[in-house]
Write a protein that holds these residues in place. Structure first.
Motif, PDB file in Angstrom:
ATOM      1  N   PRO A 268      -5.359  -9.508  -3.453  1.00  0.00           N
ATOM      2  CA  PRO A 268      -4.844  -8.363  -4.211  1.00  0.00           C
ATOM      3  C   PRO A 268      -3.475  -7.933  -3.695  1.00  0.00           C
ATOM      4  O   PRO A 268      -3.114  -8.201  -2.546  1.00  0.00           O
ATOM      5  CB  PRO A 268      -5.896  -7.277  -3.974  1.00  0.00           C
ATOM      6  CG  PRO A 268      -6.538  -7.644  -2.673  1.00  0.00           C
ATOM      7  CD  PRO A 268      -6.509  -9.146  -2.607  1.00  0.00           C
ATOM      8  N   THR A 269      -2.717  -7.274  -4.545  1.00  0.00           N
ATOM      9  CA  THR A 269      -1.402  -6.751  -4.178  1.00  0.00           C
ATOM     10  C   THR A 269      -1.272  -5.318  -4.667  1.00  0.00           C
ATOM     11  O   THR A 269      -2.076  -4.836  -5.470  1.00  0.00           O
ATOM     12  CB  THR A 269      -0.265  -7.589  -4.797  1.00  0.00           C
ATOM     13  OG1 THR A 269      -0.400  -7.572  -6.228  1.00  0.00           O
ATOM     14  CG2 THR A 269      -0.314  -9.024  -4.300  1.00  0.00           C
ATOM     15  N   ARG A 270      -0.240  -4.642  -4.187  1.00  0.00           N
ATOM     16  CA  ARG A 270       0.077  -3.295  -4.655  1.00  0.00           C
ATOM     17  C   ARG A 270       1.193  -3.379  -5.697  1.00  0.00           C
ATOM     18  O   ARG A 270       1.993  -4.311  -5.667  1.00  0.00           O
ATOM     19  CB  ARG A 270       0.527  -2.414  -3.484  1.00  0.00           C
ATOM     20  CG  ARG A 270      -0.552  -2.181  -2.440  1.00  0.00           C
ATOM     21  CD  ARG A 270       0.006  -1.521  -1.197  1.00  0.00           C
ATOM     22  NE  ARG A 270      -1.027  -1.282  -0.199  1.00  0.00           N
ATOM     23  CZ  ARG A 270      -1.490  -2.197   0.655  1.00  0.00           C
ATOM     24  NH1 ARG A 270      -0.980  -3.426   0.641  1.00  0.00           N
ATOM     25  NH2 ARG A 270      -2.433  -1.907   1.519  1.00  0.00           N
ATOM     26  N   PRO A 271       1.277  -2.417  -6.583  1.00  0.00           N
ATOM     27  CA  PRO A 271       2.349  -2.444  -7.574  1.00  0.00           C
ATOM     28  C   PRO A 271       3.685  -2.080  -6.943  1.00  0.00           C
ATOM     29  O   PRO A 271       3.753  -1.301  -5.989  1.00  0.00           O
ATOM     30  CB  PRO A 271       1.916  -1.365  -8.576  1.00  0.00           C
ATOM     31  CG  PRO A 271       1.122  -0.394  -7.750  1.00  0.00           C
ATOM     32  CD  PRO A 271       0.391  -1.236  -6.733  1.00  0.00           C
ATOM     33  N   ARG A 272       4.746  -2.660  -7.472  1.00  0.00           N
ATOM     34  CA  ARG A 272       6.085  -2.257  -7.029  1.00  0.00           C
ATOM     35  C   ARG A 272       6.338  -0.811  -7.420  1.00  0.00           C
ATOM     36  O   ARG A 272       5.971  -0.385  -8.526  1.00  0.00           O
ATOM     37  CB  ARG A 272       7.133  -3.146  -7.680  1.00  0.00           C
ATOM     38  CG  ARG A 272       7.128  -4.573  -7.190  1.00  0.00           C
ATOM     39  CD  ARG A 272       8.154  -5.392  -7.949  1.00  0.00           C
ATOM     40  NE  ARG A 272       8.330  -6.717  -7.360  1.00  0.00           N
ATOM     41  CZ  ARG A 272       9.182  -7.620  -7.799  1.00  0.00           C
ATOM     42  NH1 ARG A 272       9.952  -7.345  -8.845  1.00  0.00           N
ATOM     43  NH2 ARG A 272       9.285  -8.796  -7.203  1.00  0.00           N
TER      44      ARG A 272
ATOM     45  N   GLU B 242       5.280   6.145 -11.528  1.00  0.00           N
ATOM     46  CA  GLU B 242       5.466   7.527 -11.964  1.00  0.00           C
ATOM     47  C   GLU B 242       4.480   8.455 -11.270  1.00  0.00           C
ATOM     48  O   GLU B 242       4.829   9.559 -10.843  1.00  0.00           O
ATOM     49  CB  GLU B 242       5.299   7.611 -13.477  1.00  0.00           C
ATOM     50  CG  GLU B 242       6.400   6.904 -14.259  1.00  0.00           C
ATOM     51  CD  GLU B 242       6.100   6.844 -15.739  1.00  0.00           C
ATOM     52  OE1 GLU B 242       5.050   7.374 -16.161  1.00  0.00           O
ATOM     53  OE2 GLU B 242       6.924   6.250 -16.479  1.00  0.00           O
ATOM     54  N   SER B 243       3.233   7.998 -11.145  1.00  0.00           N
ATOM     55  CA  SER B 243       2.219   8.819 -10.487  1.00  0.00           C
ATOM     56  C   SER B 243       2.523   9.004  -8.996  1.00  0.00           C
ATOM     57  O   SER B 243       2.392  10.118  -8.471  1.00  0.00           O
ATOM     58  CB  SER B 243       0.844   8.162 -10.648  1.00  0.00           C
ATOM     59  OG  SER B 243      -0.152   8.861  -9.943  1.00  0.00           O
ATOM     60  N   ALA B 244       2.967   7.937  -8.341  1.00  0.00           N
ATOM     61  CA  ALA B 244       3.259   8.033  -6.910  1.00  0.00           C
ATOM     62  C   ALA B 244       4.441   8.949  -6.633  1.00  0.00           C
ATOM     63  O   ALA B 244       4.555   9.507  -5.529  1.00  0.00           O
ATOM     64  CB  ALA B 244       3.536   6.637  -6.351  1.00  0.00           C
TER      65      ALA B 244
ATOM     66  N   TYR C 224       1.761   4.911  -1.380  1.00  0.00           N
ATOM     67  CA  TYR C 224       0.659   3.974  -1.582  1.00  0.00           C
ATOM     68  C   TYR C 224      -0.685   4.547  -1.141  1.00  0.00           C
ATOM     69  O   TYR C 224      -1.713   3.879  -1.290  1.00  0.00           O
ATOM     70  CB  TYR C 224       0.917   2.679  -0.806  1.00  0.00           C
ATOM     71  CG  TYR C 224       1.836   1.702  -1.507  1.00  0.00           C
ATOM     72  CD1 TYR C 224       1.731   1.449  -2.875  1.00  0.00           C
ATOM     73  CD2 TYR C 224       2.803   1.001  -0.788  1.00  0.00           C
ATOM     74  CE1 TYR C 224       2.561   0.553  -3.511  1.00  0.00           C
ATOM     75  CE2 TYR C 224       3.646   0.086  -1.418  1.00  0.00           C
ATOM     76  CZ  TYR C 224       3.522  -0.134  -2.778  1.00  0.00           C
ATOM     77  OH  TYR C 224       4.347  -1.035  -3.407  1.00  0.00           O
ATOM     78  N   ALA C 225      -0.689   5.751  -0.619  1.00  0.00           N
ATOM     79  CA  ALA C 225      -1.925   6.315  -0.057  1.00  0.00           C
ATOM     80  C   ALA C 225      -3.057   6.353  -1.073  1.00  0.00           C
ATOM     81  O   ALA C 225      -4.226   6.136  -0.731  1.00  0.00           O
ATOM     82  CB  ALA C 225      -1.656   7.714   0.490  1.00  0.00           C
ATOM     83  N   ALA C 226      -2.738   6.611  -2.327  1.00  0.00           N
ATOM     84  CA  ALA C 226      -3.776   6.732  -3.358  1.00  0.00           C
ATOM     85  C   ALA C 226      -3.823   5.525  -4.286  1.00  0.00           C
ATOM     86  O   ALA C 226      -4.471   5.573  -5.341  1.00  0.00           O
ATOM     87  CB  ALA C 226      -3.544   8.004  -4.172  1.00  0.00           C
ATOM     88  N   ILE C 227      -3.148   4.437  -3.908  1.00  0.00           N
ATOM     89  CA  ILE C 227      -3.103   3.246  -4.761  1.00  0.00           C
ATOM     90  C   ILE C 227      -3.756   2.089  -4.023  1.00  0.00           C
ATOM     91  O   ILE C 227      -3.248   1.626  -3.002  1.00  0.00           O
ATOM     92  CB  ILE C 227      -1.656   2.882  -5.136  1.00  0.00           C
ATOM     93  CG1 ILE C 227      -0.977   4.039  -5.865  1.00  0.00           C
ATOM     94  CG2 ILE C 227      -1.636   1.621  -6.003  1.00  0.00           C
ATOM     95  CD1 ILE C 227       0.492   3.794  -6.163  1.00  0.00           C
TER      96      ILE C 227
ATOM     97  N   SER D  50       0.683  -0.505   3.680  1.00  0.00           N
ATOM     98  CA  SER D  50       1.610  -0.631   2.565  1.00  0.00           C
ATOM     99  C   SER D  50       1.992  -2.077   2.264  1.00  0.00           C
ATOM    100  O   SER D  50       2.729  -2.338   1.315  1.00  0.00           O
ATOM    101  CB  SER D  50       2.888   0.173   2.840  1.00  0.00           C
ATOM    102  OG  SER D  50       3.535  -0.294   4.018  1.00  0.00           O
ATOM    103  N   GLY D  51       1.510  -3.025   3.060  1.00  0.00           N
ATOM    104  CA  GLY D  51       1.877  -4.420   2.858  1.00  0.00           C
ATOM    105  C   GLY D  51       3.291  -4.718   3.293  1.00  0.00           C
ATOM    106  O   GLY D  51       3.901  -5.687   2.831  1.00  0.00           O
TER     107      GLY D  51
END
Length: 360
Positions: A253-257, A351-353, A332-335, A202-203
């Motif tokens: 790369p990063t994950r979205p907030r 929204e998707s998460a 974050y599993a699917a992102i 998850s960073g």
């Protein structure tokens, strides 16, 4: 020769915009999300993009005679100053890159040979800004717009910075108090009293340390992570999205907030103290999740953790960490991490998460 102009003067002549974005600019050199910085010049900091441009003098728009920014901060200032003093900037490029990154991301690696000079310069900029002007994000309290009021800061710092860059001892009286405070905090971070853990899926970085610290020390062990959970003695906690997830980070790369109200609600279901968990929106430069007393102003949220009240929770630290880790691990599993998220994509990912498995 280039000159600095207030942001409102942008369209009066061809102008380079630094650490900001605006239509009508001859060239934009900014790490802001969605800024039209040329791909070859993209960097983690806006000052880094400026320094890249100085190595590419044929860059379209770089010959513009004016430079501006819509706010004053360390990264933006270093970028503007470097365009006005290109030869000196390139001579001190490594140090200026560190100053800009420390100013924005607050990550300090003491193993870096130029770490101490970089911190001295950052502390000098902070001290002079505090003594002579309003604090970061403080313009609204003066009933002024940042893009207008910040021009006064540029006018003061631009002709004075080179002297301290080339001889930090000239600014010792100003930079030493904060420098010593951070130095003492770094000793705590590097001692057996502080423990840090990483959750790469998850960073997230967890920093467990006795008491709140200045960011320049606290975030040192979190370099490469974008989420920080701070655990202090007395069951005091804060969670924060780092600024690395507000800008377009170029180096990795990063994950979205993700929106934090659901996590706050989960913690409130466990909390039995007199305080409630609250959170900032994802578009804030550094959103916090924390137990709230009085609502913090933006100035207080930007200030160091040891400069604001942090309240005791009824939740044990291991339970709090478990809840935070589980929240982000599931969502974050699917992102997959990537570069250049748009704000629309970030909102859609949130929204998707939030949807239960199989929904939608």
């Amino acid at each position: 020769m280039k000159t600095f102009v207030p942001f409102a003067h942008l369209r009066r002549q061809p102008t380079i915009v630094v650490d900001s974005t605006a239509s009508g600019a001859a060239l934009v050199l900014a790490h802001w999300r969605g800024a039209p910085t040329p791909a070859a010049l993209r960097d983690d900091t806006s000052a880094g993009s400026v320094l890249r441009a100085l190595h590419a003098p044929a860059t379209p728009g770089l010959a513009a005679p004016a430079v501006t920014a819509n706010h004053f901060d360390i990264d933006g200032f270093i970028g503007v100053w470097s365009l006005l003093h290109p030869a000196l900037a390139l001579r001190h490029e490594r140090l200026l890159r560190l100053v800009a990154a420390l100013g924005d991301f607050r990550e300090l690696d003491w193993a870096e040979p130029l770490a101490r000079p970089a911190l001295q310069l950052v502390c000098w900029l902070n001290a002079r800004e505090q003594a002579l002007f309003y604090p970061p994000f403080g313009a609204p309290a003066l009933r002024r717009r940042e893009d207008e009021a910040s021009a006064e800061k540029f006018a003061w710092f631009l002709p004075r910075f080179a002297a301290v860059l080339e001889n930090p001892e000239a600014g010792r009286t100003d930079w030493e108090p904060e420098y010593r405070r951070v130095e003492a905090a770094m000793a705590v971070v590097q001692s057996a009293a502080t423990h840090s853990r990483r959750y790469p899926e998850s960073g997230l970085a967890v920093v467990e340390t006795p008491a709140p610290l200045p960011y320049y020390a606290l975030f040192g062990p979190t370099a490469g992570a974008d989420l920080v959970l701070s655990l202090y003695e007395g069951q005091r906690y804060e969670f924060e999205y780092k600024y690395t997830t507000w800008i377009d980070l170029a180096s990795r790369p990063t994950r979205p907030r993700l929106p934090l109200p659901a996590l706050a609600a989960k913690l409130n279901a466990l909390e039995t103290s007199a305080h409630r968990w609250t959170c900032d929106g994802i578009t804030d430069t550094g959103p916090l999740l924390r137990l709230a007393g009085d609502t913090l102003t933006k100035v207080q949220r930007y200030a160091d953790p040891d400069q604001r009240p942090i309240y005791a929770s009824s939740i044990r630290p291991e339970a709090l960490e478990q809840e935070v880790v589980a929240f982000f691990r599931a969502r974050y599993a699917a992102i997959a991490p990537r570069r250049c998220w748009t704000w629309a994509e970030i909102r859609a990912a949130g929204e998707s998460a939030a949807q239960p498995p199989g929904a939608g």
